[in-house]
Design a protein around this motif. Structure first.
Motif, PDB file in Angstrom:
ATOM      1  N   GLU A  53       0.835  -1.199   0.000  1.00 62.61           N
ATOM      2  CA  GLU A  53       0.000   0.000   0.000  1.00 62.61           C
ATOM      3  C   GLU A  53       0.869   1.248   0.000  1.00 62.61           C
ATOM      4  OE1 GLU A  53      -3.413   0.244  -0.371  1.00 62.61           O
ATOM      5  OE2 GLU A  53      -3.019  -1.843  -0.864  1.00 62.61           O
ATOM      6  N   PRO A  54       0.592   2.198  -0.894  1.00 61.37           N
ATOM      7  CA  PRO A  54       1.435   3.395  -0.972  1.00 61.37           C
ATOM      8  C   PRO A  54       1.247   4.300   0.243  1.00 61.37           C
ATOM      9  CG  PRO A  54      -0.446   3.588  -2.437  1.00 61.37           C
ATOM     10  CD  PRO A  54      -0.470   2.192  -1.902  1.00 61.37           C
ATOM     11  N   ILE A  55       2.346   4.607   0.932  1.00 66.28           N
ATOM     12  CA  ILE A  55       2.346   5.468   2.123  1.00 66.28           C
ATOM     13  C   ILE A  55       1.178   5.091   3.028  1.00 66.28           C
ATOM     14  CG2 ILE A  55       2.700   7.802   2.975  1.00 66.28           C
ATOM     15  CD1 ILE A  55       3.271   8.757   0.213  1.00 66.28           C
ATOM     16  N   PRO A  56       1.237   3.931   3.676  1.00 69.83           N
ATOM     17  CA  PRO A  56       0.082   3.460   4.457  1.00 69.83           C
ATOM     18  C   PRO A  56      -0.206   4.358   5.654  1.00 69.83           C
ATOM     19  CG  PRO A  56       2.000   2.089   4.867  1.00 69.83           C
ATOM     20  CD  PRO A  56       2.373   3.001   3.742  1.00 69.83           C
ATOM     21  N   VAL A  57      -1.434   4.822   5.738  1.00 67.06           N
ATOM     22  CA  VAL A  57      -1.869   5.758   6.768  1.00 67.06           C
ATOM     23  C   VAL A  57      -3.084   5.184   7.485  1.00 67.06           C
ATOM     24  CG1 VAL A  57      -2.758   8.088   7.223  1.00 67.06           C
ATOM     25  CG2 VAL A  57      -1.038   7.721   5.441  1.00 67.06           C
ATOM     26  N   GLY A  58      -3.155   5.393   8.783  1.00 64.80           N
ATOM     27  CA  GLY A  58      -4.368   5.126   9.540  1.00 64.80           C
ATOM     28  C   GLY A  58      -4.750   3.666   9.603  1.00 64.80           C
ATOM     29  N   TRP A  59      -6.067   3.442   9.710  1.00 64.92           N
ATOM     30  CA  TRP A  59      -6.608   2.101   9.817  1.00 64.92           C
ATOM     31  C   TRP A  59      -6.865   1.520   8.430  1.00 64.92           C
ATOM     32  CZ3 TRP A  59      -8.843   6.042  12.923  1.00 64.92           C
ATOM     33  CH2 TRP A  59      -8.519   5.956  14.281  1.00 64.92           C
ATOM     34  N   VAL A  60      -6.939   0.208   8.369  1.00 70.45           N
ATOM     35  CA  VAL A  60      -7.362  -0.447   7.138  1.00 70.45           C
ATOM     36  C   VAL A  60      -8.864  -0.229   6.976  1.00 70.45           C
ATOM     37  CG1 VAL A  60      -7.661  -2.649   5.955  1.00 70.45           C
ATOM     38  CG2 VAL A  60      -5.535  -2.184   7.199  1.00 70.45           C
ATOM     39  N   ARG A  61      -9.223   0.406   5.885  1.00 71.30           N
ATOM     40  CA  ARG A  61     -10.630   0.626   5.554  1.00 71.30           C
ATOM     41  C   ARG A  61     -10.853   0.069   4.158  1.00 71.30           C
ATOM     42  NH1 ARG A  61     -13.696   0.791   9.515  1.00 71.30           N
ATOM     43  NH2 ARG A  61     -12.115  -0.766   9.847  1.00 71.30           N
ATOM     44  N   SER A  62     -11.304  -1.166   4.093  1.00 72.61           N
ATOM     45  CA  SER A  62     -11.505  -1.847   2.821  1.00 72.61           C
ATOM     46  C   SER A  62     -12.804  -1.385   2.166  1.00 72.61           C
ATOM     47  CB  SER A  62     -11.552  -3.356   3.042  1.00 72.61           C
ATOM     48  OG  SER A  62     -12.726  -3.701   3.773  1.00 72.61           O
ATOM     49  N   LEU A  63     -13.015  -1.838   0.941  1.00 70.04           N
ATOM     50  CA  LEU A  63     -14.264  -1.553   0.244  1.00 70.04           C
ATOM     51  C   LEU A  63     -15.454  -2.043   1.065  1.00 70.04           C
ATOM     52  CD1 LEU A  63     -15.555  -0.569  -2.469  1.00 70.04           C
ATOM     53  CD2 LEU A  63     -15.406  -2.944  -3.240  1.00 70.04           C
ATOM     54  N   GLU A  64     -15.336  -3.227   1.640  1.00 73.66           N
ATOM     55  CA  GLU A  64     -16.423  -3.762   2.455  1.00 73.66           C
ATOM     56  C   GLU A  64     -16.622  -2.944   3.722  1.00 73.66           C
ATOM     57  OE1 GLU A  64     -18.001  -7.925   4.543  1.00 73.66           O
ATOM     58  OE2 GLU A  64     -16.158  -7.914   3.357  1.00 73.66           O
ATOM     59  N   ASP A  65     -15.527  -2.504   4.341  1.00 79.69           N
ATOM     60  CA  ASP A  65     -15.650  -1.677   5.543  1.00 79.69           C
ATOM     61  C   ASP A  65     -16.467  -0.423   5.253  1.00 79.69           C
ATOM     62  OD1 ASP A  65     -14.106  -3.361   7.173  1.00 79.69           O
ATOM     63  OD2 ASP A  65     -12.237  -2.392   6.563  1.00 79.69           O
ATOM     64  N   VAL A  66     -16.163   0.238   4.136  1.00 77.41           N
ATOM     65  CA  VAL A  66     -16.892   1.462   3.791  1.00 77.41           C
ATOM     66  C   VAL A  66     -18.354   1.140   3.505  1.00 77.41           C
ATOM     67  CG1 VAL A  66     -17.057   3.364   2.131  1.00 77.41           C
ATOM     68  CG2 VAL A  66     -14.809   2.622   2.960  1.00 77.41           C
ATOM     69  N   TYR A  67     -18.618   0.020   2.835  1.00 78.31           N
ATOM     70  CA  TYR A  67     -19.991  -0.346   2.517  1.00 78.31           C
ATOM     71  C   TYR A  67     -20.818  -0.603   3.779  1.00 78.31           C
ATOM     72  CZ  TYR A  67     -23.903  -2.417  -0.001  1.00 78.31           C
ATOM     73  OH  TYR A  67     -25.146  -2.670  -0.515  1.00 78.31           O
ATOM     74  N   ARG A  68     -20.150  -1.047   4.833  1.00 78.95           N
ATOM     75  CA  ARG A  68     -20.866  -1.351   6.078  1.00 78.95           C
ATOM     76  C   ARG A  68     -20.881  -0.171   7.057  1.00 78.95           C
ATOM     77  NH1 ARG A  68     -22.411  -6.468   5.599  1.00 78.95           N
ATOM     78  NH2 ARG A  68     -21.109  -7.983   4.488  1.00 78.95           N
ATOM     79  N   PHE A  69     -20.427   0.992   6.633  1.00 78.74           N
ATOM     80  CA  PHE A  69     -20.522   2.195   7.473  1.00 78.74           C
ATOM     81  C   PHE A  69     -21.967   2.645   7.575  1.00 78.74           C
ATOM     82  CE2 PHE A  69     -20.678   6.971   6.967  1.00 78.74           C
ATOM     83  CZ  PHE A  69     -20.542   7.257   8.309  1.00 78.74           C
ATOM     84  N   GLN A 101       2.450   2.102  -6.306  1.00 79.66           N
ATOM     85  CA  GLN A 101       3.152   1.914  -5.039  1.00 79.66           C
ATOM     86  C   GLN A 101       4.191   3.024  -4.838  1.00 79.66           C
ATOM     87  OE1 GLN A 101       4.683  -2.136  -4.773  1.00 79.66           O
ATOM     88  NE2 GLN A 101       2.988  -2.906  -6.005  1.00 79.66           N
ATOM     89  N   TRP A 102       4.516   3.260  -3.567  1.00 80.48           N
ATOM     90  CA  TRP A 102       5.589   4.208  -3.211  1.00 80.48           C
ATOM     91  C   TRP A 102       6.592   3.462  -2.339  1.00 80.48           C
ATOM     92  CZ3 TRP A 102       4.766  10.059  -2.413  1.00 80.48           C
ATOM     93  CH2 TRP A 102       3.953  10.573  -3.425  1.00 80.48           C
ATOM     94  N   PRO A 103       7.393   2.594  -2.926  1.00 81.09           N
ATOM     95  CA  PRO A 103       8.273   1.746  -2.103  1.00 81.09           C
ATOM     96  C   PRO A 103       9.205   2.572  -1.216  1.00 81.09           C
ATOM     97  CG  PRO A 103       8.241   1.004  -4.395  1.00 81.09           C
ATOM     98  CD  PRO A 103       7.554   2.335  -4.363  1.00 81.09           C
ATOM     99  N   GLY A 104       9.286   2.160   0.032  1.00 78.03           N
ATOM    100  CA  GLY A 104      10.239   2.768   0.949  1.00 78.03           C
ATOM    101  C   GLY A 104       9.806   4.074   1.568  1.00 78.03           C
ATOM    102  N   VAL A 105       8.654   4.627   1.175  1.00 77.18           N
ATOM    103  CA  VAL A 105       8.188   5.890   1.748  1.00 77.18           C
ATOM    104  C   VAL A 105       7.344   5.565   2.974  1.00 77.18           C
ATOM    105  CG1 VAL A 105       6.885   8.004   1.377  1.00 77.18           C
ATOM    106  CG2 VAL A 105       8.255   7.035  -0.479  1.00 77.18           C
ATOM    107  N   LEU A 106       7.774   6.079   4.112  1.00 84.81           N
ATOM    108  CA  LEU A 106       7.167   5.712   5.385  1.00 84.81           C
ATOM    109  C   LEU A 106       5.809   6.364   5.558  1.00 84.81           C
ATOM    110  CD1 LEU A 106       7.894   4.118   8.019  1.00 84.81           C
ATOM    111  CD2 LEU A 106       8.600   6.321   8.981  1.00 84.81           C
ATOM    112  N   GLY A 107       4.826   5.577   5.978  1.00 83.76           N
ATOM    113  CA  GLY A 107       3.516   6.097   6.325  1.00 83.76           C
ATOM    114  C   GLY A 107       3.324   6.118   7.833  1.00 83.76           C
ATOM    115  N   ARG A 108       2.077   6.130   8.250  1.00 80.79           N
ATOM    116  CA  ARG A 108       1.758   6.125   9.683  1.00 80.79           C
ATOM    117  C   ARG A 108       0.564   5.205   9.915  1.00 80.79           C
ATOM    118  NH1 ARG A 108      -1.420   9.278  13.152  1.00 80.79           N
ATOM    119  NH2 ARG A 108      -2.095  10.527  11.381  1.00 80.79           N
TER     120      ARG A 108
END
Length: 538
Positions: free
Chosen positions: A413-429, A522-529
């Motif tokens: 995942e490019p510059i991974p930030v925050g929580w995992v919010r998948s397509l299904e997660d958003v659909y169940r909001f 992708q953004w290999p090696g770029v640190l996310g949070r």
């Protein structure tokens, strides 16, 4: 019919398909001419069919009609072998019906030039539809990374495809001021660009040393507003105050807390996060910001104006003799009440001009302004408190609909930030918490997905983070889904998404594939949070 967002009802009549050809006409009732023009332009480009108006006295092949017994955004579609009729309660409903008609023609109807000029068929049947929420919004942050006007117009088209109707345009922040204010030219001369940018999260200690910037002229913004209106989208501007102010203070140092820091030495902030440099609380600063807002109101006809109000550090006010004197003068208890006083001032100022203030849920701290609407972002809690107190709420909790958050775990995942919010997660909001009673629930006027752009520096990056999740969000905002997220038919949505992805392909949307990002996404090696664990539901 594989429609997204799902309509209230649809019935397929396989023996009533309508063939479109060079003789097919398109006609609209008086008052729907702009929708007719939009539909003819879109379909003529894609199909090569002329879709001329029907001659006087003859029935149209495709007709846009009005029925004042329907709600303004509601519509019906009837397709029979001899004609198709979209009947709507008003121009908004007619446009949403036209969008559905375009979906029925298949993914090639989304191209800008015809791949074929024959074989265009509207499937026979009936559709009835109306939205669940009046506010179906997307926040687009153009401050952290500037998005050229052409990309904003393209994003509006993508919103309209999904029947989203509010573009919350985040125009100012610590990292850049993006709106021309003619009486204060240095806001864009000095405040609209920064010397460099962080690449990824600060712990990675990486910088892109290219200067970054840009701004919209007032005519650019008027064009954006008019373009949006033609797609039944309202643009709500956001001018951040009293925090997230460093770009403005860098342009006009007298706006900052000069008795605490050397504001003349400040530049536009080159870090992500929250700057400690906030507006001071002088009468002169209030007049300055009123001058800004006077020009904002001339450009944006929206009933709502967003003033931010979030993440305002109080350290400078605590250290400032001028701020402390203001607290004493006003008889306030502390800096939280000082911020509330600041927000209340602009609530009254906007109300006197026929507008309504919207702010992030921090505006609850120290007392909520009487007419304020709350954007509930730190979970549901602020929205619940505001709704119970009789204030309108737009639900946009970061734990669920911050689309800058990563879509899957893993290093790809490019510059991974925050929580995992998948397509299904958003659909169940679910935007309306079960704890609200019927009266309080009516104050949830809508919902919004937010795209913060610290880690998105182009339209391609925005496409990747937004889609396909924005399609799931659009269905949550529009459709009458079961209130219990577990009861929603995600398998059915996935099946419909297969057809919808073909539409996105035709539109040129560079969405995240279900199997994971393409190498160039992708953004290999770029640190996310990234944040581990399940998001709290607060």
């Amino acid at each position: 019919m594989d429609l997204i967002p799902a309509p209230l009802s649809s019935v397929r009549l396989a023996d009533q398909d309508l063939l479109l050809d060079q003789d097919t006409t398109l006609t609209a009732a008086p008052g729907l001419e702009p929708v007719e023009q939009w539909l003819r332009t879109a379909l003529t480009a894609a199909t090569g069919l002329a879709l001329r108006p029907a001659p006087p006295g003859s029935a149209a092949g495709v007709e846009l009609a009005l029925d004042d017994t329907l709600d303004a955004e509601a519509y019906r579609i009837s397709v029979r072998a001899d004609r198709a009729v979209v009947t709507a309660g008003g121009p908004a409903g007619a446009l949403w019906g036209a969008q559905t008609l375009r979906q029925l023609l298949g993914p090639d109807a989304y191209r800008r030039a015809p791949l074929r000029r024959t074989g265009w068929v509207l499937p026979g049947g009936d559709v009835e539809d109306a939205p669940r929420f009046a506010w179906r919004g997307v926040l687009l942050d153009v401050s952290r990374h500037f998005l050229p006007k052409s990309d904003v117009l393209r994003f509006l088209d993508l919103m309209a495809v999904h029947k989203l109707n509010v573009l919350h345009l985040h125009l100012t922040d610590d990292q850049g001021w993006r709106i021309e204010i003619k009486r204060y030219p240095r806001l864009t001369e000095a405040g609209s660009w920064r010397e460099r940018s962080m690449t990824g999260y600060r712990a990675g200690e990486r910088r892109d040393d290219r200067p970054h910037g840009g701004f919209y002229t007032q005519d650019d913004l008027r064009e954006i507003v008019a373009y949006a209106a033609g797609r039944q989208i309202t643009v709500v501007p956001e001018i951040e105050l009293p925090g997230h102010a460093q770009a403005a203070v860098a342009a006009y140092p007298e706006l900052g807390n000069g008795d605490v820091v050397d504001t003349a030495a400040l530049g536009v902030w080159t870090d992500w996060g929250v700057s400690p440099n906030v507006f001071n609380v002088s009468d002169e600063t209030l007049r300055f910001l009123e001058g800004v807002l006077e020009e904002v109101l001339e450009i944006f006809p929206s009933e709502y104006v967003h003033i931010g109000g979030d993440e305002c550090p109080k350290e400078q006010w605590r250290a400032s003799a001028a701020a402390q004197a203001r607290i004493k003068e006003l008889g306030l208890a502390d800096e939280d009440e000082l911020q509330s006083w600041f927000v209340r001032h602009f609530d009254g100022w906007l109300a006197a001009r026929g507008r309504r203030l919207v702010g992030w849920d921090e505006i609850l701290e120290g007392g909520l302004a009487p007419g304020a609407t709350v954007s509930s972002w730190r979970g549901y809690g602020g929205g619940v408190a505001a709704a119970k107190a009789g204030h309108d709420v737009v639900m946009c909790p970061e734990q669920h609909v911050y689309l800058d958050h990563r879509q899957a775990p893993g290093d790809d995942e490019p510059i991974p930030v925050g929580w995992v919010r998948s397509l299904e997660d958003v659909y169940r909001f679910e935007p309306v918490p079960a704890e609200l009673d019927e009266d309080a629930a009516r104050h949830v006027i809508g919902t919004q997905a937010n795209l913060w752009t610290e880690f998105m520096d182009s339209a391609r990056d925005i496409d990747y983070r937004a889609f396909p999740r924005l399609a799931a969000f659009a269905e949550v905002a529009w459709s009458r889904l079961p209130a219990d997220p577990a009861a929603r038919d995600y398998a059915g949505f996935e099946r419909r998404m297969a057809a919808h992805l073909a539409r996105l392909d035709a539109l040129g949307v560079e969405y995240r594939p279900a199997a994971g990002p393409h190498p160039w996404q992708q953004w290999p090696g770029v640190l996310g949070r990234p944040i581990e664990g399940a998001p709290p539901r607060v």
